[in-house]
Write a protein that holds these residues in place. Structure first.
Motif, PDB file in Angstrom:
ATOM      1  N   ARG A 124     106.594  45.330   2.792  1.00 31.07           N
ATOM      2  CA  ARG A 124     106.937  45.745   1.444  1.00 31.07           C
ATOM      3  C   ARG A 124     107.701  44.616   0.761  1.00 31.07           C
ATOM      4  O   ARG A 124     108.184  43.690   1.411  1.00 31.07           O
ATOM      5  CB  ARG A 124     107.780  47.016   1.480  1.00 31.07           C
ATOM      6  N   MET A 125     107.804  44.699  -0.512  1.00 35.81           N
ATOM      7  CA  MET A 125     108.543  43.688  -1.261  1.00 35.81           C
ATOM      8  C   MET A 125     109.998  43.649  -0.784  1.00 35.81           C
ATOM      9  O   MET A 125     110.722  44.639  -0.884  1.00 35.81           O
ATOM     10  CB  MET A 125     108.482  43.987  -2.761  1.00 35.81           C
ATOM     11  N   CYS A 128     109.987  43.490   5.192  1.00 27.88           N
ATOM     12  CA  CYS A 128     108.856  43.418   6.128  1.00 27.88           C
ATOM     13  C   CYS A 128     109.264  44.084   7.430  1.00 27.88           C
ATOM     14  O   CYS A 128     110.237  43.677   8.080  1.00 27.88           O
ATOM     15  CB  CYS A 128     108.454  41.963   6.373  1.00 27.88           C
ATOM     16  N   ASN A 158      99.816  46.073   4.389  1.00 29.99           N
ATOM     17  CA  ASN A 158     100.422  45.164   3.425  1.00 29.99           C
ATOM     18  C   ASN A 158     100.559  45.877   2.077  1.00 29.99           C
ATOM     19  O   ASN A 158      99.556  46.277   1.485  1.00 29.99           O
ATOM     20  CB  ASN A 158      99.575  43.901   3.266  1.00 29.99           C
ATOM     21  N   VAL A 160     102.250  44.474  -0.557  1.00 24.97           N
ATOM     22  CA  VAL A 160     102.758  43.442  -1.456  1.00 24.97           C
ATOM     23  C   VAL A 160     101.593  42.714  -2.111  1.00 24.97           C
ATOM     24  O   VAL A 160     100.610  42.363  -1.451  1.00 24.97           O
ATOM     25  CB  VAL A 160     103.640  42.428  -0.690  1.00 24.97           C
ATOM     26  N   GLN A 164      96.791  44.060  -2.902  1.00 25.96           N
ATOM     27  CA  GLN A 164      97.068  44.956  -1.767  1.00 25.96           C
ATOM     28  C   GLN A 164      96.354  46.290  -1.957  1.00 25.96           C
ATOM     29  O   GLN A 164      96.155  46.740  -3.088  1.00 25.96           O
ATOM     30  CB  GLN A 164      98.570  45.130  -1.576  1.00 25.96           C
TER      31      GLN A 164
END
Length: 287
Positions: A124-125, A128, A158, A160, A164
């Protein structure tokens, strides 16, 4: 081979709002008529209700959803290795996502990826998970098949980046859970002899089949859309209000589904085993 009367493609969105701009639905009928964009300002629940209505009417529709219906399992023996709640198959996965996201509005799945065990597997933004492997992440067997066809798959773990697919897949799983027992989804369910059936699609496959060269898969004008539709045996379309990626992807994919639905090899891809059919699923059109 199954004979369908209707061909529907849905460009999906994982945006956590009621009516994502990225949701687009296109509908083609048997023959050569152009697909039509079904303009309704869709929500995810609207689409679930609409697809359920097709089942109630017994419409013989092939419906393509542009999302991944499951996470990788074959590579590690589990969707979420080390988590006691890791489900055994696709329908159980959809149920778990629904259970942990039940309080999220608009069929979002934020609570699922916030779960302390689930979050370890996602990128994730700014966050991780410690079980997200180095590199691009884990892939399903059919996603390796996509790469072999020179497509560009992204790991569902993923979350991000603009390309995605994880958020779309998670919100789609909540819809699949709602449609369970009403609309079969191939290959988790056997291909039914009547009524509608859902399949996973990858819109870049339709663009490639229509002759669009690698690296360019988006259509943003009427003339290019008509050129691509013609390559798939479709007549020119009626003008639409917006020529964005979502609308044109859905329209071209509906024409592509009609164009290829009768090909036996697409319903029996060489790599699809019974185990993969119940756990990872398969992208329609990946050989």
């Amino acid at each position: 081979m199954p004979a369908f009367t209707d061909f529907i493609a849905i460009d999906w969105s994982g945006q956590a709002v009621e009516r994502p701009r990225g949701l687009a639905v296109a509908h083609a009928r048997s023959g050569t008529g152009a697909p039509e964009l079904v303009e309704r300002g869709w929500s995810r629940q609207d689409i679930a209700d609409w697809l359920g209505g097709l089942a109630d009417r017994g419409t013989r529709a092939l419906i393509g959803l542009d999302l991944s219906p499951a996470f990788p399992l074959a590579d590690a023996g589990a969707y979420f290795p080390g988590w006691a709640l890791s489900p055994p198959d696709g329908p159980a996965l959809w149920q778990l996502v629904e259970q942990l996201s039940a309080e999220d509005p608009h069929l979002a799945a934020t609570s699922f990826v916030d779960h302390p065990e689930a979050r370890r597997h996602f990128r994730r933004m700014g966050d991780c998970g410690d079980l997200f492997p180095p590199g691009r992440g884990r892939f399903r067997v059919c996603e390796h098949g996509q790469a072999a066809m020179r497509l560009s798959p992204y790991s569902c773990f993923n979350l991000v980046g603009a390309s995605q697919v994880g958020k779309s897949s998670l919100t789609g799983m909540r819809v699949l859970h709602r449609l369970r027992g009403r609309v079969p989804i191939w290959p988790f369910d056997p291909l039914p002899g009547d009524g509608p059936v859902l399949v996973e699609i990858y819109t870049a496959l339709a663009a490639r089949a229509a002759g669009m060269r690698k690296g360019i898969s988006k259509i943003r004008d009427a003339a290019t859309l008509d050129e691509m539709l013609a390559a798939l045996g479709s007549r020119a379309h009626a003008p639409i209000a917006r020529y964005d990626d979502h609308a044109t992807d859905a329209m071209l994919s509906a024409a592509w589904l009609r164009h290829v639905a009768g090909r036996p090899e697409l319903w029996a891809p060489a790599g699809l085993t019974p185990e993969l059919a119940r756990t990872e699923g398969w992208t329609f059109g990946v050989r």
